[in-house]
Design an enzyme around this catalytic site. Structure first.
Site, short mmCIF file in Angstrom:
data_model
loop_
_atom_site.label_atom_id
_atom_site.label_comp_id
_atom_site.label_asym_id
_atom_site.label_seq_id
_atom_site.Cartn_x
_atom_site.Cartn_y
_atom_site.Cartn_z
N ASP A 95 62.36 67.92 34.64
CA ASP A 95 63.70 67.96 34.09
C ASP A 95 64.64 67.39 35.16
O ASP A 95 64.25 67.24 36.32
CB ASP A 95 64.07 69.40 33.72
CG ASP A 95 65.30 69.47 32.82
OD1 ASP A 95 65.82 68.40 32.46
OD2 ASP A 95 65.73 70.59 32.50
N ASP A 130 71.03 64.09 30.97
CA ASP A 130 71.81 64.26 29.75
C ASP A 130 72.72 65.46 29.88
O ASP A 130 72.57 66.28 30.79
CB ASP A 130 70.87 64.44 28.55
CG ASP A 130 69.92 65.61 28.75
OD1 ASP A 130 70.21 66.70 28.22
OD2 ASP A 130 68.90 65.45 29.46
N GLY A 196 69.45 71.57 24.24
CA GLY A 196 70.58 72.42 23.89
C GLY A 196 70.26 73.52 22.90
O GLY A 196 71.16 74.06 22.26
N CYS A 279 44.98 92.65 22.75
CA CYS A 279 44.59 91.32 23.21
C CYS A 279 43.31 91.45 24.02
O CYS A 279 43.04 92.51 24.60
CB CYS A 279 45.73 90.75 24.07
SG CYS A 279 45.32 89.24 24.99
N CYS A 284 43.88 91.62 29.86
CA CYS A 284 43.86 92.79 28.96
C CYS A 284 42.47 93.39 28.81
O CYS A 284 42.32 94.55 28.44
CB CYS A 284 44.42 92.40 27.60
SG CYS A 284 46.14 91.87 27.69
#
Length: 582
Positions: A95, A130, A196, A279, A284
């Site tokens: 990013d 952006d 966004g 799970c 688990c």
């Protein structure tokens, strides 16, 4: 419209709904999509990248701005490269700092600087800077920030040396999302994240996410992967993939673990609420909730993060298997029951029929199950009802179907009418030898459109040992076969020639260039890059006619893409050719 950049290759291998299993290749590294990218915080790694690689995560995402801002990390990244610094051999996406921009309002780097830094540290997939306008921002703000994003996209396009994300922004204004998608589609980028949306996901505004994703997808070119930025909880994977999302990223596996939160495909539970783990992942299977609660915080956080990663990985696999089996909508329906807001989003998605129908396969491996009222609105059901109307009018002899209502009995052997289950049974009557041709003609009209039955009006139909229509012939020559699994027609070359004569151009045509022509004639598969034009009405798994630019028949086969996709895709097969004219 350009055909994309060769730094990244993407092709579709299987599909259901608007979802797709794809092969994504970057710098010689290949992954299968849908895929999830665990977020790696280079300053605080709960799970090391090398361990993520061993778990089977072939792509990760990290933040180039965090690395850029930290003097020691920046020095290491420039000296070693991002892969050696993180000790990770898979695909690394980064990013740009946009999330920090949204969170803190400003960052200390320019668009050009962060792009050039990404080049220098050797990332596989970059992202330009952006501006992620938050949901419900004033329209003037959204317009202004989107224009800045598009200006930065133009700058990135000029200087980029690597595959790059071009993120679709526009706040909650769907027209701005479409505008951004159209503009960025026309530029030289490889992947389109939809940005966004994290605040919407965090506040369970899934319905708004559906509108944003569909608005963006409607205007995006279909040959580029779509990444739903910040979507990392398994509860949304099935719904998002059904919309056509290919990539996800998850920081939540670690963030939730730090807060003693335990992921499941249906939601999140607090560790102190659990008496049993529902799970069987390695964590688990080894520990009880009580044992985890008694551990030191750091060890507990790491183990919970590992569990969360296993659950994320398992759900991605479950979605892929559903696509393979033609059961994606069934999984979406099941997952939608996990939360009222997700259920609302599911119902909203089904309103986007026009978009969804284009990508909905014409036939599937699994039978259609009516499991809810919403399943009556699935694209495959709505399309079948629409197509059946003209058949009912022409062929008549209507019977009552528990899912589709009144349908001509001449469609009663065909997908999805025969291959479906509801509370009430649908009795299938075997045709007599005399009226078997009516079944074939009705199927032809249903499958290929008005006028297609004329290709078979003088044919004879041979019945199988079980009394079902099978071979369709004229003077001993095979025109078509009525498939046993779905009751649709597979064309022989003689049948293709007849259909070619009776159907007006460009109906059911895939037009290939001169380079592909000799291969198609010999029965070789047609690759998308050789397709010049295709009937926009072609749907995945349709039986199609392969022709040259003069509309001369070259072959017949099964479409693997929609007509619009064939024109745009650069990689992968467009038609699985069954028979060439030679």
């Amino acid at each position: 419209m350009s055909r994309g950049d060769k730094m990244l290759k993407f092709e579709i291998k299987a599909r259901d709904g608007a979802g797709r299993i794809g092969k994504l290749e970057v710098n010689g590294k290949k992954i299968e999509t849908p895929a999830i990218m665990p977020v790696v915080n280079p300053k605080q790694m709960v799970v090391e990248p090398k361990e993520l690689e061993k778990m089977g995560f072939e792509i990760i995402i990290t933040n180039s701005y965090i690395i850029y801002k930290d003097e020691e990390l920046r020095r290491k990244a420039l000296e070693l490269g991002i892969h050696r610094m993180l000790d990770y051999n898979g695909i690394i996406e980064v990013d740009s700092g946009s999330f920090q921009l949204m969170k803190y309002g400003s960052i200390e780097v320019s668009n050009r600087e962060i792009i050039e830094f990404q080049h220098r540290i050797g990332v596989d997939i970059g992202t330009f800077l952006d501006i992620p306008t938050p949901p419900d921002a004033p329209r003037e703000q959204a317009v202004k920030e989107l224009e800045i994003t598009l200006s930065r996209a133009r700058e990135a396009e000029e200087i980029k040396e690597i595959p790059m994300n071009a993120t679709i922004q526009g706040s909650t204004y769907t027209d701005l999302r479409r505008y951004a998608a159209r503009r960025l589609s026309s530029m030289n980028f490889e992947i389109h994240p939809i940005g966004g949306v994290v605040p919407l996901l965090e506040s369970y505004r899934f319905r708004d996410v559906v509108d944003i994703v569909i608005s963006s997808k409607m205007a995006l070119r279909p040959d580029r992967p779509v990444h739903l930025f910040g979507a990392g909880h398994p509860i949304v994977f099935a719904l998002a993939v059904a919309m056509g999302v290919d990539l996800f990223d998850s920081a939540s596996y670690a963030l939730y673990a730090k807060d003693d939160r335990y992921m499941t495909p249906e939601g999140t539970k607090r560790l102190d609420e659990l008496d049993y783990f529902p799970c069987s992942c390695p964590v688990c299977s080894k520990y009880t909730p009580q044992e985890l609660r008694e551990m030191p915080k750091e060890e507990r956080t790491r183990l919970l993060a590992l569990h969360n990663l296993w659950v994320i990985k398992e759900e991605i696999k479950r979605v892929k298997q559903a696509i393979k089996e033609g059961e994606l909508w069934r999984l979406v329906d099941e997952r939608a029951r996990s939360h009222p807001k997700l259920y609302s989003a599911y119902k909203r998605l089904l309103e986007h029929y026009t978009f969804l129908e284009e990508f909905e396969p014409i036939t599937k491996k699994s039978a259609l199950f009516k499991i809810s009222n919403e399943s009556l609105r699935w694209p495959v059901v709505r399309r079948a009802k629409e197509r059946a109307k003209s058949i009912n009018e022409r062929f008549g002899e209507l019977v009552e179907h528990p899912i589709f209502g009144r349908v001509s009995r001449y469609l009663s052997l065909t997908y999805p009418f025969a291959q479906s289950e509801a509370e009430d049974d649908f009795k299938i009557e075997k045709p007599t030898k005399e009226d078997a041709i009516k079944y074939v003609m009705a199927i032809a009209e249903y499958q290929f459109g008005e006028g297609a039955s004329r290709a078979f009006d003088d044919a004879k139909v041979e019945l199988s040992k079980t009394g079902m229509p099978r071979q369709v012939k004229v003077n001993g020559k095979r025109l078509a076969t009525v498939r046993a699994d779905d009751g649709l027609l597979t064309l022989g070359i003689e049948g293709a020639k007849r259909l070619h004569r009776v159907l007006p151009y460009p109906r059911m045509r895939v037009v290939v260039n001169k380079e592909a022509e000799p291969f198609a004639r010999k029965g070789k598969d047609v690759f998308a890059k050789f397709v010049i034009f295709a009937d926009p009405g072609i749907r995945p798994y349709d039986e199609v006619l392969v022709v040259n630019e003069n509309d001369e028949l070259l072959a017949t086969g099964q479409a693997l893409l929609s007509g619009r996709e064939m024109i745009v895709f650069q990689y992968g097969r467009a038609v699985k050719v069954r028979k060439g004219v030679e």
